[in-house]
Motif scaffolding. Structure first.
Motif, PDB file in Angstrom:
ATOM      1  N   LEU A  11       8.676   9.074   3.449  1.00  0.00           N
ATOM      2  CA  LEU A  11       8.876   9.819   2.717  1.00  0.00           C
ATOM      3  C   LEU A  11       8.845   9.513   1.182  1.00  0.00           C
ATOM      4  O   LEU A  11      10.126   9.359   1.241  1.00  0.00           O
ATOM      5  CB  LEU A  11       8.004  11.229   2.676  1.00  0.00           C
ATOM      6  CG  LEU A  11       7.039  12.097   1.250  1.00  0.00           C
ATOM      7  CD1 LEU A  11       5.639  11.296   1.541  1.00  0.00           C
ATOM      8  CD2 LEU A  11       7.944  13.370   2.151  1.00  0.00           C
ATOM      9  N   ASP A  12       9.005   9.584  -0.477  1.00  0.00           N
ATOM     10  CA  ASP A  12       9.015   8.886  -1.216  1.00  0.00           C
ATOM     11  C   ASP A  12      10.007  10.601  -1.701  1.00  0.00           C
ATOM     12  O   ASP A  12       9.830  11.536  -1.158  1.00  0.00           O
ATOM     13  CB  ASP A  12       8.434   9.198  -2.515  1.00  0.00           C
ATOM     14  CG  ASP A  12       9.054   9.300  -3.637  1.00  0.00           C
ATOM     15  OD1 ASP A  12      10.417   9.072  -3.477  1.00  0.00           O
ATOM     16  OD2 ASP A  12       8.573   9.030  -4.716  1.00  0.00           O
ATOM     17  N   ASP A  20       9.547  12.625  -4.105  1.00  0.00           N
ATOM     18  CA  ASP A  20       7.976  13.597  -3.812  1.00  0.00           C
ATOM     19  C   ASP A  20       8.137  15.280  -3.421  1.00  0.00           C
ATOM     20  O   ASP A  20       8.724  15.365  -3.055  1.00  0.00           O
ATOM     21  CB  ASP A  20       7.131  13.414  -2.707  1.00  0.00           C
ATOM     22  CG  ASP A  20       5.784  13.382  -2.402  1.00  0.00           C
ATOM     23  OD1 ASP A  20       5.931  14.443  -2.755  1.00  0.00           O
ATOM     24  OD2 ASP A  20       4.605  12.224  -2.941  1.00  0.00           O
ATOM     25  N   LYS A  67       6.483  17.010  -1.946  1.00  0.00           N
ATOM     26  CA  LYS A  67       6.292  17.693  -0.584  1.00  0.00           C
ATOM     27  C   LYS A  67       7.160  16.898   0.174  1.00  0.00           C
ATOM     28  O   LYS A  67       6.911  17.402   1.349  1.00  0.00           O
ATOM     29  CB  LYS A  67       4.924  16.548   0.198  1.00  0.00           C
ATOM     30  CG  LYS A  67       3.643  16.584  -0.984  1.00  0.00           C
ATOM     31  CD  LYS A  67       2.078  16.134  -0.104  1.00  0.00           C
ATOM     32  CE  LYS A  67       2.106  14.598  -0.556  1.00  0.00           C
ATOM     33  NZ  LYS A  67       0.912  13.404   0.205  1.00  0.00           N
ATOM     34  N   ALA A  68       8.592  16.007   0.305  1.00  0.00           N
ATOM     35  CA  ALA A  68       9.427  16.055   1.128  1.00  0.00           C
ATOM     36  C   ALA A  68       9.766  16.925   1.235  1.00  0.00           C
ATOM     37  O   ALA A  68       9.869  16.539   2.924  1.00  0.00           O
ATOM     38  CB  ALA A  68      10.088  14.719   0.109  1.00  0.00           C
ATOM     39  N   ASN A 101       9.105   8.874 -11.037  1.00  0.00           N
ATOM     40  CA  ASN A 101       8.939  10.174 -10.893  1.00  0.00           C
ATOM     41  C   ASN A 101      10.643   9.562 -10.062  1.00  0.00           C
ATOM     42  O   ASN A 101      11.014  10.564  -9.727  1.00  0.00           O
ATOM     43  CB  ASN A 101       8.422  10.689  -9.602  1.00  0.00           C
ATOM     44  CG  ASN A 101       8.147   9.176  -8.774  1.00  0.00           C
ATOM     45  OD1 ASN A 101       8.894   8.649  -8.594  1.00  0.00           O
ATOM     46  ND2 ASN A 101       7.723   9.937  -7.098  1.00  0.00           N
TER      47      ASN A 101
END
Length: 490
Positions: free
Chosen positions: A272-273, A276, A278-279, A402
């Motif tokens: 996952l980035d 992000d 959500k990470a 981002n």
């Protein structure tokens, strides 16, 4: 069953002897050896290897869905060419040719439990040199092919070449989890040329690919009489690994040359980035698993692990690292690489979440660095450390919209915090630390809002011309730092 099948030798003392006898017979008759999944001597789906399997000119070994695990407590490679590290290998007459190892299905080469031999105790108290811990070692060979292999828990470097030419290493997957410090993936050392290294994945605790040309220590003992000692004509491509150091590293010192190298298509592996939002909701997953296919146990190399490893939000050091003002003979600065020792280097298509996208140090001449895109927690897309550089072209350098460096990456004192090799005074798209640069052109560079300048430096002497400059921050300057002159062209 033929005598080219290891299972033909049920009277052998151990599994390595079974395979060795098949390899010897096949080499004599010019045929291939296939190591099957099932070991009929033990009735197990695993082969325990207590000593290196020695390969001859013309040896071809197919690993058919099999699992080869190094025996506990052994001090030897898993495979090496028969002449490696012998007096014969130091001569032209000792050169070996046309060696191939390839996997069919899921072939695993497994370092097993670590034997405790690390760089800090190499050669001490009766221990051998740590070269015995590289899983595959080739010395003075031509046309070596390694493909479709899974290297699990290597005890040090995974695959090492000295004075080899016209090789190909492809479709290799690594998993190094605490089993060894400085666990590189593929290492081309002094005297290698004409290689293609491609399609590497997984996790290498240290550099995934390292081209290292030195003339001291163990490398000096590998010298082959009358053969070129540079590293040149190498293609490295399609590297999608996680590494705590660099995914690709180029280094030469001691007057040795490194040139004609193409590095392309390098991506940081990530679930996952890291930037992000959500990470934080997900368990951190590096590109390995405790349930790796054909899982095998391992132990730590040292009681107290002292080498960095992925956990939490740690990141790699660089996507690609070229040169360094370090590692020269006798630690004497007169042996560092000079302008003209490292040249004709192309690096392109790098997408990395490492601390710095491309890190360059020491010296470089006639190079093209293009399409470097950082993301995640990366701080600096391109960094020039102390050294002398000439005729460097940068194209299309920048960060994803981002990209979010850590707070400490943007705070005061980064120059001291990250040290002389990586430190910077202010964040920028391209940074120069005590670098002398002539003949640099930049066509396409983008600085994110957190960058104080597009180009910045300290203690530097830089002249560059730039086109197609973009900034996302209203207060981002074109250039900041004494000794840095950036000319903006339409």
């Amino acid at each position: 069953m033929t005598r080219y099948d290891p299972n033909y030798y049920l009277d052998a003392a151990n599994d390595a002897e079974m395979i060795q006898r098949a390899v010897d017979a096949a080499a004599a008759d010019g045929v291939r050896v296939t190591v099957p999944r099932r070991n009929l001597r033990t009735g197990q789906d695993i082969w325990i290897i207590p000593q290196a399997i020695l390969l001859h000119s013309g040896s071809v070994v197919a690993l058919d869905n099999c699992h080869l695990r190094q025996a506990d407590g052994c001090f030897d490679n898993l495979f090496r060419n028969a002449n490696a590290r012998t007096e014969r290998a130091l001569t032209r007459a000792g050169r070996q040719y046309d060696i191939r190892i390839y996997g069919v299905g899921h072939a695993v080469l497994d370092g097993g439990n670590h034997n405790g031999l690390i760089e800090r105790n190499s050669g001490q108290d009766g221990r051998p040199h740590i070269i015995v811990n590289t899983m595959l070692h080739f010395h003075n060979c031509e046309r070596v092919t390694l493909e479709n292999l899974n290297l699990l828990h290597p005890r040090w470097w995974g695959i090492t070449f000295h004075y080899c030419a016209q090789g190909r290493v492809s479709n290799i997957r690594f998993m190094s989890i605490g089993s060894a410090p400085n666990a590189d993936g593929v290492d081309l050392r002094t005297g290698c040329n004409g290689f293609v290294i491609e399609n590497l994945s997984g996790y290498t605790q240290d550099d995934s690919v390292a081209l290292t040309c030195l003339d001291h220590g163990f490398d000096a003992t590998m010298r082959v009489e009358g053969m070129d000692d540079s590293i040149h004509n190498v293609i490295v491509r399609n590297i999608t690994t996680a590494s705590m150091c660099a995914q690709v590293r180029l280094l030469n010192q001691d007057g040795k040359k490194l040139y004609n190298v193409l590095v392309e298509n390098v991506q940081s592996a990530c679930e996952l980035d890291p930037a992000d939002p959500k990470a934080a909701e997900y368990e951190y997953l590096a590109p390995f698993s405790k349930d790796y296919a054909l899982e095998s146990r391992t132990t730590w190399a040292a009681e107290k692990p002292y080498w960095a490893r992925f956990e939490g939000d740690r990141r790699g050091g660089a996507g690609v690292r070229i040169g360094q003002d370090h590692y020269y003979k006798d630690n004497d600065p007169k042996n560092r690489a000079r302008l003209g020792d490292t040249f004709n280097i192309t690096v392109r298509n790098v997408q990395t979440s490492a601390f710095e996208g491309i890190t360059i140090g020491g010296t470089l001449r006639d190079a093209l660095i293009e399409n470097v895109q950082t993301f995640g927690r990366s701080a600096i897309p391109v960094y020039f450390g102390a050294g002398e550089y000439d005729c460097i072209r940068l194209r299309d350098i920048g960060s994803a919209w981002n990209t979010s460096p850590r707070d400490e990456d943007l705070a005061e004192g980064t120059l001291e915090r990250y040290g002389d090799m990586y430190g910077y005074a202010v964040p920028a798209a391209v940074y120069f630390h005590r670098a002398a640069v002539r003949g640099m052109t930049v066509d396409g560079v983008r600085a994110n809002a957190y960058a104080r300048a597009v180009f910045a430096g300290d203690g530097c002497d830089v002249r560059l011309r730039a086109w197609n400059v973009q900034t996302r921050g209203e207060e981002t300057k074109l250039a900041e730092g004494e000794g840095l002159r950036a000319e903006l062209r339409d």
